[in-house]
Enzyme design. Structure first.
Site, PDB file in Angstrom:
ATOM      1  N   ASP A 158      26.160  32.879 -23.819  1.00 22.63           N
ATOM      2  CA  ASP A 158      26.712  32.233 -22.769  1.00 22.63           C
ATOM      3  C   ASP A 158      27.646  33.116 -22.101  1.00 22.63           C
ATOM      4  O   ASP A 158      28.724  33.259 -22.285  1.00 22.63           O
ATOM      5  CB  ASP A 158      27.371  31.112 -23.280  1.00 22.63           C
TER       6      ASP A 158
ATOM      7  N   THR B  96      27.419  17.601 -29.199  1.00 18.42           N
ATOM      8  CA  THR B  96      28.393  17.911 -30.253  1.00 18.42           C
ATOM      9  C   THR B  96      29.723  18.188 -29.665  1.00 18.42           C
ATOM     10  O   THR B  96      30.687  18.005 -30.495  1.00 18.42           O
ATOM     11  CB  THR B  96      27.798  19.281 -31.112  1.00 18.42           C
TER      12      THR B  96
ATOM     13  N   ASP C 275      17.571  26.396 -22.869  1.00 19.70           N
ATOM     14  CA  ASP C 275      18.569  25.271 -23.147  1.00 19.70           C
ATOM     15  C   ASP C 275      19.086  24.753 -21.817  1.00 19.70           C
ATOM     16  O   ASP C 275      20.121  24.789 -21.437  1.00 19.70           O
ATOM     17  CB  ASP C 275      19.594  25.571 -23.977  1.00 19.70           C
TER      18      ASP C 275
ATOM     19  N   LYS D 103      18.350  21.459 -20.789  1.00 20.35           N
ATOM     20  CA  LYS D 103      18.520  19.917 -21.020  1.00 20.35           C
ATOM     21  C   LYS D 103      18.035  19.179 -19.707  1.00 20.35           C
ATOM     22  O   LYS D 103      18.890  18.277 -19.366  1.00 20.35           O
ATOM     23  CB  LYS D 103      19.970  19.508 -21.187  1.00 20.35           C
TER      24      LYS D 103
ATOM     25  N   LYS E   2      19.753  32.201 -27.068  1.00 14.06           N
ATOM     26  CA  LYS E   2      19.629  30.656 -26.348  1.00 14.06           C
ATOM     27  C   LYS E   2      20.048  31.132 -25.057  1.00 14.06           C
ATOM     28  O   LYS E   2      21.052  31.846 -24.851  1.00 14.06           O
ATOM     29  CB  LYS E   2      20.546  29.719 -26.944  1.00 14.06           C
TER      30      LYS E   2
ATOM     31  N   ARG F  67      30.164  26.873 -36.963  1.00 13.80           N
ATOM     32  CA  ARG F  67      31.300  27.704 -37.167  1.00 13.80           C
ATOM     33  C   ARG F  67      31.575  28.350 -38.496  1.00 13.80           C
ATOM     34  O   ARG F  67      31.404  27.508 -39.429  1.00 13.80           O
ATOM     35  CB  ARG F  67      32.259  27.055 -36.755  1.00 13.80           C
TER      36      ARG F  67
ATOM     37  N   GLY G 121      27.341  30.698 -31.045  1.00 16.91           N
ATOM     38  CA  GLY G 121      27.751  31.430 -29.719  1.00 16.91           C
ATOM     39  C   GLY G 121      28.927  32.346 -29.969  1.00 16.91           C
ATOM     40  O   GLY G 121      28.873  33.505 -30.394  1.00 16.91           O
TER      41      GLY G 121
ATOM     42  N   HIS H  31      16.989  16.407 -17.184  1.00 10.82           N
ATOM     43  CA  HIS H  31      17.108  14.919 -17.532  1.00 10.82           C
ATOM     44  C   HIS H  31      16.821  14.248 -15.921  1.00 10.82           C
ATOM     45  O   HIS H  31      17.842  14.566 -14.958  1.00 10.82           O
ATOM     46  CB  HIS H  31      18.554  14.398 -17.886  1.00 10.82           C
ATOM     47  N   ASP H  32      15.906  13.890 -15.669  1.00  5.51           N
ATOM     48  CA  ASP H  32      15.309  13.538 -14.240  1.00  5.51           C
ATOM     49  C   ASP H  32      14.323  12.372 -14.379  1.00  5.51           C
ATOM     50  O   ASP H  32      13.890  11.937 -15.490  1.00  5.51           O
ATOM     51  CB  ASP H  32      14.991  14.626 -13.567  1.00  5.51           C
TER      52      ASP H  32
ATOM     53  N   PRO I 292      10.424  11.124 -14.677  1.00  3.48           N
ATOM     54  CA  PRO I 292       9.362  11.775 -15.230  1.00  3.48           C
ATOM     55  C   PRO I 292       8.629  12.710 -14.541  1.00  3.48           C
ATOM     56  O   PRO I 292       8.306  13.956 -14.976  1.00  3.48           O
ATOM     57  CB  PRO I 292       8.427  10.621 -15.786  1.00  3.48           C
ATOM     58  N   ASN I 293       8.300  12.379 -13.190  1.00  4.86           N
ATOM     59  CA  ASN I 293       7.461  13.556 -12.464  1.00  4.86           C
ATOM     60  C   ASN I 293       8.183  14.771 -12.227  1.00  4.86           C
ATOM     61  O   ASN I 293       7.576  15.965 -12.499  1.00  4.86           O
ATOM     62  CB  ASN I 293       6.850  12.748 -11.204  1.00  4.86           C
ATOM     63  N   THR I 294       9.260  14.810 -11.926  1.00  7.14           N
ATOM     64  CA  THR I 294      10.122  15.952 -11.838  1.00  7.14           C
ATOM     65  C   THR I 294      10.408  16.628 -12.925  1.00  7.14           C
ATOM     66  O   THR I 294      10.166  18.036 -12.907  1.00  7.14           O
ATOM     67  CB  THR I 294      11.553  15.373 -11.098  1.00  7.14           C
TER      68      THR I 294
ATOM     69  N   GLN J 186      33.992  22.094 -29.521  1.00 10.31           N
ATOM     70  CA  GLN J 186      33.049  21.419 -30.312  1.00 10.31           C
ATOM     71  C   GLN J 186      33.913  20.557 -31.231  1.00 10.31           C
ATOM     72  O   GLN J 186      35.037  20.597 -31.692  1.00 10.31           O
ATOM     73  CB  GLN J 186      32.319  22.307 -31.349  1.00 10.31           C
TER      74      GLN J 186
END
Length: 237
Positions: free
Chosen positions: A9, A122, A59, A61, A32, A184, A213, A63-64, A66-68, A193
């Site tokens: 990150d 988390t 990573d 994630k 990651k 941690r 991280g 979320h859209d 289905p076709n996209t 977190q």
């Protein structure tokens, strides 16, 4: 020996390069790549890390609709990552489309990346989930429901808190992957977190992968911090 996944990150490739210089060249890491760096550097950051011999968990994630998501996963498959993810909240149809996209993008000559889904972040507490998402069940019940949807869609596993691993595996299957962030070491700050555990406890609980991280990336001696966490994760005294 299992490797902790290091969350890179950082805001730029240059900072990642400086960080990686603190590790021996022969030390091949599992890292990651998240939204912070991917949206600055694009797919080239993944290609560069792969050229150095490191395995990548991408990573993003997704979320859209289905076709996209399917079309996006076709492109991700060509980046030769070991693992990637979606949000389970996108639903079974979206998750199945994501898997279809990975398979189509990988072709016959390339191994299909592992595909997992985020249940509840988390950083999310039960009170926050109830109040902001209007999900009026327990956090554990929500996580299990998302995990069941993920399994039914054909994915390999989920991202979850280590505190939920035993519950998920007990409700689904022992070999269903549970990747757990929020790790941690003892006496380490929790940061943003909410649901955290130590590497040792994650191992005993049954986490398949752990993501670490700041305890590594912000350490004065990242190599030493990594080795200590790696040993604890593998039960090495």
């Amino acid at each position: 020996m299992k490797r902790p996944i290091i969350a890179l990150d950082f805001p730029s490739k240059n900072e990642i390069a400086l960080f990686l210089e603190k590790f021996p060249v022969e030390e091949k890491l599992f890292v990651k790549v998240g939204m912070e760096i991917f949206y600055q550097e694009g797919p080239d950051i993944v290609k560069w890390l792969r050229s150095l011999g490191h395995d990548v968990f991408l990573d993003l994630k997704l979320h859209d609709i289905p076709n996209t998501v399917k079309q996006a996963m076709k492109g991700i498959a060509r980046l030769d990552v070991a693992m990637t993810n979606v949000h389970a909240a996108g639903g079974r149809k979206m998750m199945a489309a994501a898997l279809e996209g990975l398979r189509e993008g990988s072709g016959n000559s390339q191994q299909i990346p592992k595909l997992i889904a985020v249940t509840q972040l988390t950083s999310t507490s039960e009170e926050q989930m109830n109040r902001e998402q209007l999900i009026k069940v327990s956090l554990k019940a929500s996580v299990v429901q998302y995990a069941k949807m993920t399994y039914q869609a054909g994915l390999d596993g989920v991202v979850c808190s280590a505190l939920e691993v035993e519950l998920i595996k007990g409700n689904i299957a022992p070999d269903f992957i549970c990747l757990t962030p929020g790790i941690r070491p003892r006496n380490s700050a929790a940061g943003d977190q909410e649901r955290i555990v130590t590497p040792e406890r994650a191992r005993k609980i049954g986490s398949d992968f752990i993501v670490v991280g700041r305890p590594i990336t912000q350490s004065e001696n990242p190599l030493m911090a990594y080795q200590q966490i790696k040993n604890e994760w593998n039960g090495v005294q």
